[in-house]
Motif scaffolding. Structure first.
Motif, PDB file in Angstrom:
ATOM      1  N   LEU A   3       1.187  35.503  10.509  1.00  0.00           N
ATOM      2  CA  LEU A   3       1.914  34.171  10.501  1.00  0.00           C
ATOM      3  C   LEU A   3       2.718  34.090  11.302  1.00  0.00           C
ATOM      4  O   LEU A   3       2.829  32.952  11.766  1.00  0.00           O
ATOM      5  N   ILE A   4       3.545  35.224  11.765  1.00  0.00           N
ATOM      6  CA  ILE A   4       4.709  34.878  12.771  1.00  0.00           C
ATOM      7  C   ILE A   4       4.516  35.161  13.983  1.00  0.00           C
ATOM      8  O   ILE A   4       5.049  35.068  15.072  1.00  0.00           O
ATOM      9  N   GLY A   5       3.346  35.728  14.282  1.00  0.00           N
ATOM     10  CA  GLY A   5       2.991  36.195  15.820  1.00  0.00           C
ATOM     11  C   GLY A   5       3.482  37.424  16.245  1.00  0.00           C
ATOM     12  O   GLY A   5       3.529  37.797  17.501  1.00  0.00           O
ATOM     13  N   ALA A   6       3.498  38.343  15.282  1.00  0.00           N
ATOM     14  CA  ALA A   6       3.940  39.654  15.557  1.00  0.00           C
ATOM     15  C   ALA A   6       2.760  40.535  16.113  1.00  0.00           C
ATOM     16  O   ALA A   6       1.806  40.172  15.659  1.00  0.00           O
ATOM     17  N   MET A  59      12.863  25.669   2.957  1.00  0.00           N
ATOM     18  CA  MET A  59      13.250  24.559   3.788  1.00  0.00           C
ATOM     19  C   MET A  59      13.265  23.135   2.714  1.00  0.00           C
ATOM     20  O   MET A  59      13.858  22.246   3.449  1.00  0.00           O
ATOM     21  N   ARG A  60      12.439  23.130   1.965  1.00  0.00           N
ATOM     22  CA  ARG A  60      12.343  22.027   1.066  1.00  0.00           C
ATOM     23  C   ARG A  60      13.636  21.801   0.168  1.00  0.00           C
ATOM     24  O   ARG A  60      14.020  20.553  -0.312  1.00  0.00           O
ATOM     25  N   ASP A  61      14.362  22.942   0.223  1.00  0.00           N
ATOM     26  CA  ASP A  61      15.676  22.503  -0.632  1.00  0.00           C
ATOM     27  C   ASP A  61      16.696  21.830   0.437  1.00  0.00           C
ATOM     28  O   ASP A  61      16.578  21.918   1.454  1.00  0.00           O
ATOM     29  N   ASP A  62      17.585  21.027  -0.296  1.00  0.00           N
ATOM     30  CA  ASP A  62      18.447  20.130   0.357  1.00  0.00           C
ATOM     31  C   ASP A  62      19.512  21.044   0.976  1.00  0.00           C
ATOM     32  O   ASP A  62      20.126  20.950   2.171  1.00  0.00           O
ATOM     33  N   VAL A  63      19.979  22.053   0.229  1.00  0.00           N
ATOM     34  CA  VAL A  63      21.185  22.959   0.585  1.00  0.00           C
ATOM     35  C   VAL A  63      20.514  24.422   0.475  1.00  0.00           C
ATOM     36  O   VAL A  63      19.717  24.669  -0.248  1.00  0.00           O
ATOM     37  N   ILE A  64      20.729  25.128   1.631  1.00  0.00           N
ATOM     38  CA  ILE A  64      20.576  26.403   1.758  1.00  0.00           C
ATOM     39  C   ILE A  64      21.964  27.472   1.710  1.00  0.00           C
ATOM     40  O   ILE A  64      22.821  26.987   2.126  1.00  0.00           O
ATOM     41  N   ASP A 110      17.250  38.136  21.224  1.00  0.00           N
ATOM     42  CA  ASP A 110      16.402  39.182  20.732  1.00  0.00           C
ATOM     43  C   ASP A 110      15.811  39.018  19.397  1.00  0.00           C
ATOM     44  O   ASP A 110      14.669  39.851  19.243  1.00  0.00           O
ATOM     45  N   VAL A 111      16.020  38.103  18.755  1.00  0.00           N
ATOM     46  CA  VAL A 111      15.464  37.911  17.277  1.00  0.00           C
ATOM     47  C   VAL A 111      14.744  36.639  17.198  1.00  0.00           C
ATOM     48  O   VAL A 111      15.203  35.494  17.602  1.00  0.00           O
ATOM     49  N   THR A 112      13.733  36.472  16.684  1.00  0.00           N
ATOM     50  CA  THR A 112      12.661  35.251  16.274  1.00  0.00           C
ATOM     51  C   THR A 112      13.216  35.038  14.899  1.00  0.00           C
ATOM     52  O   THR A 112      12.909  35.836  14.086  1.00  0.00           O
ATOM     53  N   PHE A 113      13.795  33.971  14.596  1.00  0.00           N
ATOM     54  CA  PHE A 113      14.074  33.400  13.207  1.00  0.00           C
ATOM     55  C   PHE A 113      13.075  32.722  12.547  1.00  0.00           C
ATOM     56  O   PHE A 113      12.308  31.837  13.027  1.00  0.00           O
ATOM     57  N   LYS A 117      15.050  28.701  18.426  1.00  0.00           N
ATOM     58  CA  LYS A 117      14.278  27.694  17.889  1.00  0.00           C
ATOM     59  C   LYS A 117      13.426  28.104  16.841  1.00  0.00           C
ATOM     60  O   LYS A 117      12.467  28.946  16.835  1.00  0.00           O
ATOM     61  N   PRO A 118      14.212  27.921  15.343  1.00  0.00           N
ATOM     62  CA  PRO A 118      13.415  28.688  14.229  1.00  0.00           C
ATOM     63  C   PRO A 118      12.271  28.182  14.119  1.00  0.00           C
ATOM     64  O   PRO A 118      11.781  26.994  14.356  1.00  0.00           O
ATOM     65  N   LEU A 119      11.211  29.212  13.480  1.00  0.00           N
ATOM     66  CA  LEU A 119      10.105  28.713  13.212  1.00  0.00           C
ATOM     67  C   LEU A 119      10.112  28.388  11.711  1.00  0.00           C
ATOM     68  O   LEU A 119      10.522  29.249  11.089  1.00  0.00           O
ATOM     69  N   VAL A 120       9.487  27.225  11.250  1.00  0.00           N
ATOM     70  CA  VAL A 120       9.634  27.064   9.900  1.00  0.00           C
ATOM     71  C   VAL A 120       8.037  27.073   9.411  1.00  0.00           C
ATOM     72  O   VAL A 120       7.348  26.363   9.782  1.00  0.00           O
ATOM     73  N   LEU A 121       7.783  28.303   8.832  1.00  0.00           N
ATOM     74  CA  LEU A 121       6.418  28.745   8.570  1.00  0.00           C
ATOM     75  C   LEU A 121       6.398  29.152   6.984  1.00  0.00           C
ATOM     76  O   LEU A 121       7.313  29.727   6.372  1.00  0.00           O
TER      77      LEU A 121
END
Length: 169
Positions: free
Chosen positions: A80-83, A128-133, A118-121, A161-165
């Protein structure tokens, strides 16, 4: 790589202020696990996070930020994350080097310390459907609440550029 001193909670909150991002931070006893932090739920509304710092076979690092009770299939998440191949947990030394945090204080807000990109987020779509994290502000003795859209704005301001998956089952 030059040894940079990791940014502190104060640096982080000042950075958020500089971006005009609203946030609140609540101090509490240090918590090292999701189980220990459950007691804070009534006091701190919003989506609470679990963070998995992993690496792939090519030593590329990823931070998966998911809802605290979500399940991540570590045997499949690489697809899913391209690793490259299955992921394994990253070492505490790399956690400090890249995100400036210790195990138990892992946070998406650690992006502020990843100056070398160095890190993919990866932010789980369900979270991310929550209004507050809610995230640790680089230490596990406080919780910072931030709007989900502002979390993405913050990450972009740090050069990520975070991936939202959807990475949870």
């Amino acid at each position: 790589m030059t040894e940079n001193k990791p940014r502190t909670r104060q640096d982080l909150l000042a950075f958020l202020d500089g971006l005009g991002i609203a946030h609140t931070t609540k101090d509490h006893a240090p918590v090292f696990t999701v189980a220990e932090s459950v007691a804070l739920r009534d006091e701190i509304p919003g989506g609470h996070t679990k963070n998995l710092f992993v690496k792939d076979k090519k030593d590329r690092y990823f931070l998966l930020t998911v809802e605290e009770n979500a399940v991540v299939d570590l045997k499949q998440v690489h697809t899913l994350i391209g690793a490259s191949g299955r992921v394994s947990f990253g070492k505490p030394e790399k956690l400090m080097e890249y995100l400036g945090v210790i195990p138990g204080a892992v946070t998406a807000l650690g992006a502020i310390n990843d100056t070398g990109n160095d890190v993919t987020f990866v932010l789980d779509a369900d979270l991310m459907r929550d209004d507050v994290i809610n995230c640790h502000p680089l230490s596990n003795d406080a919780t910072t609440s931030i709007a989900s859209a502002d979390l993405i704005r913050f990450m972009e301001a740090t050069g990520h550029k975070p991936l939202v998956l959807k990475v949870t089952s």
